[in-house]
Design an enzyme around this catalytic site. Structure first.
Site, PDB file in Angstrom:
ATOM      1  N   VAL A  59      41.879  28.540  37.333  1.00 35.24           N
ATOM      2  CA  VAL A  59      43.203  29.116  37.569  1.00 35.24           C
ATOM      3  C   VAL A  59      43.131  30.646  37.627  1.00 35.24           C
ATOM      4  O   VAL A  59      43.764  31.270  38.481  1.00 35.24           O
ATOM      5  CB  VAL A  59      44.215  28.650  36.490  1.00 35.24           C
ATOM      6  CG1 VAL A  59      45.569  29.323  36.674  1.00 35.24           C
ATOM      7  CG2 VAL A  59      44.373  27.130  36.553  1.00 35.24           C
ATOM      8  N   CYS A  60      42.348  31.245  36.758  1.00 35.80           N
ATOM      9  CA  CYS A  60      42.196  32.707  36.774  1.00 35.80           C
ATOM     10  C   CYS A  60      41.548  33.155  38.081  1.00 35.80           C
ATOM     11  O   CYS A  60      41.998  34.120  38.711  1.00 35.80           O
ATOM     12  CB  CYS A  60      41.365  33.174  35.578  1.00 35.80           C
ATOM     13  SG  CYS A  60      42.095  32.775  33.980  1.00 35.80           S
ATOM     14  N   ALA A  61      40.516  32.464  38.488  1.00 32.24           N
ATOM     15  CA  ALA A  61      39.842  32.802  39.738  1.00 32.24           C
ATOM     16  C   ALA A  61      40.792  32.659  40.919  1.00 32.24           C
ATOM     17  O   ALA A  61      40.823  33.504  41.824  1.00 32.24           O
ATOM     18  CB  ALA A  61      38.617  31.903  39.918  1.00 32.24           C
ATOM     19  N   SER A  63      44.033  33.026  40.879  1.00 28.87           N
ATOM     20  CA  SER A  63      45.018  34.115  40.879  1.00 28.87           C
ATOM     21  C   SER A  63      44.429  35.393  41.486  1.00 28.87           C
ATOM     22  O   SER A  63      45.119  36.104  42.215  1.00 28.87           O
ATOM     23  CB  SER A  63      45.564  34.373  39.474  1.00 28.87           C
ATOM     24  OG  SER A  63      44.649  35.056  38.654  1.00 28.87           O
TER      25      SER A  63
END
Length: 165
Positions: A59-61, A63
């Site tokens: 999810v961080c990647a 974003s």
């Protein structure tokens, strides 16, 4: 203190996000080249602070990729992707992904950033990392948008954030 969730379990932050209309606190973050960046380095620019726990999560990647595609195309704005990942790891991720339109910015030597922006997780499995949030500053560096994502494993509301640019 704010309550967010990680896979359904409550976690808490140190403090709260700055409110809309607040002057943004200054910060010192570190780029992959080990250059310090400060709020004052972006005079007259809108700033998107895409804040998240770690680039080592899908999810961080995602974003970072999404803000690279959309927000970074705005000429009057800069996107800082902020985590406590080491600057080298953030740089490697961006190089491997072909990401060139955002600035990876590590808060690894800046506990003040995490506390002043209210994004430090103080309990739960991710204690010590940053929670997921998006803060947008106008050209005068006042907060015009803030989103603290309730469930850390969820993506932020890109449409609402990008609308502010």
């Amino acid at each position: 203190m704010e309550t967010v969730y990680f896979k359904g379990d409550a976690c808490h932050t140190y403090g709260t996000l700055p409110s809309v209309g607040d002057k943004a606190p200054d910060f010192t973050l570190v780029t992959p080249e080990l250059k310090e960046v400060h709020l004052s380095d972006f005079p007259g620019k809108k700033i998107v602070l895409n804040i998240f726990p770690s680039l080592d999560t899908p999810v961080c990647a995602t974003s970072v990729r999404r803000f690279n595609e959309h927000a970074a195309a705005k000429k009057d704005a800069v996107v800082l992707c902020v985590s406590v990942d080491l600057p080298f790891a953030a740089g490697r991720f961006c190089t491997l992904e072909g990401i060139k339109d955002v600035i990876p910015a590590s808060a690894f030597r800046s506990p003040e950033f995490a506390r002043e922006y209210g994004v430090e997780l103080v309990d739960g499995p991710l204690k010590g990392l940053l929670t997921r949030a998006v803060i947008i500053l106008d050209a005068d560096h006042k907060v015009i948008y803030r989103e603290l994502v309730d469930e850390i494993t969820h993506e932020p509301d890109y449409a609402a954030a990008l609308k502010m640019l």
